[in-house]
Design an enzyme around this catalytic site. Structure first.
Site, PDB file in Angstrom:
ATOM      1  N   CYS A  36      -6.493  -0.019  -0.897  1.00  0.00           N
ATOM      2  CA  CYS A  36      -7.480   0.515  -1.842  1.00  0.00           C
ATOM      3  C   CYS A  36      -8.671   1.113  -1.086  1.00  0.00           C
ATOM      4  O   CYS A  36      -8.523   2.123  -0.424  1.00  0.00           O
ATOM      5  CB  CYS A  36      -7.898  -0.557  -2.845  1.00  0.00           C
ATOM      6  SG  CYS A  36      -8.637   0.112  -4.359  1.00  0.00           S
TER       7      CYS A  36
ATOM      8  N   HIS B 132      -2.624  -3.167  -5.100  1.00  0.00           N
ATOM      9  CA  HIS B 132      -3.044  -4.560  -4.951  1.00  0.00           C
ATOM     10  C   HIS B 132      -1.876  -5.473  -5.305  1.00  0.00           C
ATOM     11  O   HIS B 132      -1.071  -5.158  -6.178  1.00  0.00           O
ATOM     12  CB  HIS B 132      -4.215  -4.882  -5.874  1.00  0.00           C
ATOM     13  CG  HIS B 132      -5.499  -4.226  -5.485  1.00  0.00           C
ATOM     14  ND1 HIS B 132      -6.198  -4.577  -4.349  1.00  0.00           N
ATOM     15  CD2 HIS B 132      -6.222  -3.251  -6.095  1.00  0.00           C
ATOM     16  CE1 HIS B 132      -7.301  -3.842  -4.279  1.00  0.00           C
ATOM     17  NE2 HIS B 132      -7.332  -3.025  -5.316  1.00  0.00           N
TER      18      HIS B 132
END
Length: 503
Positions: free
Chosen positions: A331, A442
């Site tokens: 991310c 994630h």
């Protein structure tokens, strides 16, 4: 309507989240339909529900312990700090606004009805709801406008168990001090104490417990041991100071950069179940010679990239990557790996553009809308860290405002499905050698086959034997937690408190 019980604490990091997780599992084991609830959570560890809403990761873990799908009702208000005195406010899973701490202090009471409506929806669907407080109910500078501790207990008529951490010392002063700072009508809601994180002979506590109970007329309902080797995500970032990084024998060393605004650091917990030592580092001298450097997620990519430059960590990471050390970015960490980061709308700071580490030939631009979705797909690239993994199924979730453009970098994953239906887009990037990898996914290491293949690719590069797959069952971890806590607390009295409620 579901019966209620609430866990509050004398401070942050006393173990409220893990105790709620344990109670959720115990009630599930006993045949009840149970759900967790936390009206307001301040955390950078977030999870995305099937509806595409953000909630605190702790509530997702607690829902898993209950055996149910996480929902935004379990955490209707999520505060995600962007700076020391500014947070993004998530209401019912969606971005509401970004405001200062002072502004939120005035705004919070307006969200009480939203919080209670979510709780009532959970009560309609379950037998028991286990509520988690935040920080301490005795934070007298905040209590007039708080909507997460005694205000919720009183509005919902929820009996409270007050938890204290004996490992840090001063637990009896903390418990008595908390009770002393509560108003008389608030003390009535406290029905028992839980002394958490104890090491040693519990019988030695009896004289102090007698004094505590005599002074406050509230019973101690349990002494819970310090939990070791539990593969269950922890919420507070204080946990990073305590993290020892492995479960069992290890043959790989993984250094995770502890960014100032680190988020979703529990993405890497699963690596410690597969023979890797996972340690968090914040100084160049702490990096050493790891097999893998991870740059994790961050709520503020540009300020944290500036931190890497100023601290010397950027130079160290670049040098090690050029010498062949594997580097992974997730991310915000993925965005940092690229050549440039653009923020034309000043989403994160007044800086509108900044150079990244330049380890991937990519550029990221922040947009106004946040992407929040669960995803599933397959590995696309087949080299380096992803060697032998092409076609391997992966799933997880995305939470990001940046859009990353690839130039010579190779796409790493093919996303084929979201909760809305079939999908067809590429995620992540790798350099040609496969030694530097970035992704927006994630929870990717929760995929056991991918996790083992990823780590074995590093082992092959290192010239050590691969490990065979061991089936890691997180469900058993929840049962293990529940069994330890059940044996340490008076469940008969807790059930009596639950059934009696507040009268």
């Amino acid at each position: 309507m579901a019966k209620l019980i609430m866990v509050q604490g004398t401070s942050s990091n006393v173990g409220k989240s893990i105790l709620v997780t344990a109670l959720c599992r115990i009630f599930k084991q006993d045949g009840y339909k149970v759900a967790p609830y936390k009206s307001q959570n301040m955390a950078l560890n977030a999870f995305v529900t099937k509806e595409g809403g953000e909630i605190g990761r702790a509530q997702a873990v607690q829902a898993e312990a209950c055996g149910i799908e996480p929902s935004v009702d379990m955490n209707p208000i999520l505060l995600k700090p962007e700076a020391d005195s500014r947070s993004q406010i998530i209401v019912n899973g969606k971005v509401d606004r970004t405001i200062s701490a002072r502004e939120y202090y005035e705004y919070a009471p307006l969200l009480l009805d939203t919080a209670l409506a979510a709780l009532n929806r959970l009560r309609e669907k379950n037998d028991i709801v286990v509520i988690e407080g935040a920080g301490s109910p005795a934070e007298i500078n905040l209590k007039q406008r708080e909507i997460v501790n005694m205000r919720i207990a009183k509005e919902a008529s929820a009996p409270v168990l007050l938890a204290g951490d004996i490992d840090r010392g001063g637990v009896f002063a903390s418990l008595i001090g908390t009770i002393d700072l509560l108003e008389p009508d608030e003390r009535y809601y406290i029905k028992g104490y839980l002394i958490n994180k104890f090491r040693g002979d519990a019988s030695l506590l009896k004289p102090a417990i007698d004094v505590l109970e005599d002074r406050t007329s509230i019973p101690v309902l349990g002494i819970i041991p310090y939990l070791r080797n539990m593969a269950i995500a922890q919420e507070d970032s204080v946990y990073l100071d305590e993290c020892k990084g492995s479960l069992g024998e290890t043959d790989l060393d993984i250094a995770v950069i502890r960014l100032p605004r680190i988020s979703n650091y529990d993405d890497f917990d699963a690596l410690a179940t597969d023979g890797a030592s996972v340690r968090f580092v914040s100084k160049t001298a702490e990096i050493g010679n790891p097999d893998l450097i991870i740059i994790p997620g961050t709520k503020s990519t540009i300020p944290d990239m500036e931190y890497l430059e100023q601290s010397g960590l950027a130079e160290t990471i670049i040098k090690k990557a050029r010498k062949g050390t594997h580097v992974l970015g997730v991310c915000g960490g993925y965005q940092i790996l690229g050549k440039m980061i653009y923020d034309p709308h000043k989403t994160e700071s007044e800086t509108t553009e900044l150079k990244g580490l330049g380890l991937l030939d990519t550029e990221t631009t922040f947009e106004k809308e946040k992407a929040t979705t669960q995803i599933s797909g397959q590995v696309k690239f087949d080299s380096g860290l992803l060697s032998g993994l092409a076609g391997c199924a992966v799933s997880g979730y995305e939470i990001h405002m940046g859009r990353t453009r690839l130039f010579s970098a190779q796409p790493a994953f093919h996303i084929t499905k979201t909760p809305k239906g079939p999908a067809d887009y590429l995620d992540g990037a790798s350099n040609a050698e496969g030694t530097v990898l970035g992704t927006y996914i994630h929870g990717i290491f929760e995929n056991a086959a991918f996790r083992r293949g990823f780590l074995n690719a590093i082992r092959r590069h290192k010239g050590i034997p691969e490990r065979q797959a061991d089936y890691f069952d997180r469900d058993k971890e929840y049962d293990k937690l529940a069994d330890i806590v059940r044996a340490s607390i008076d469940m008969e009295k807790i059930y009596a408190i639950l059934n009696e409620g507040i009268r």
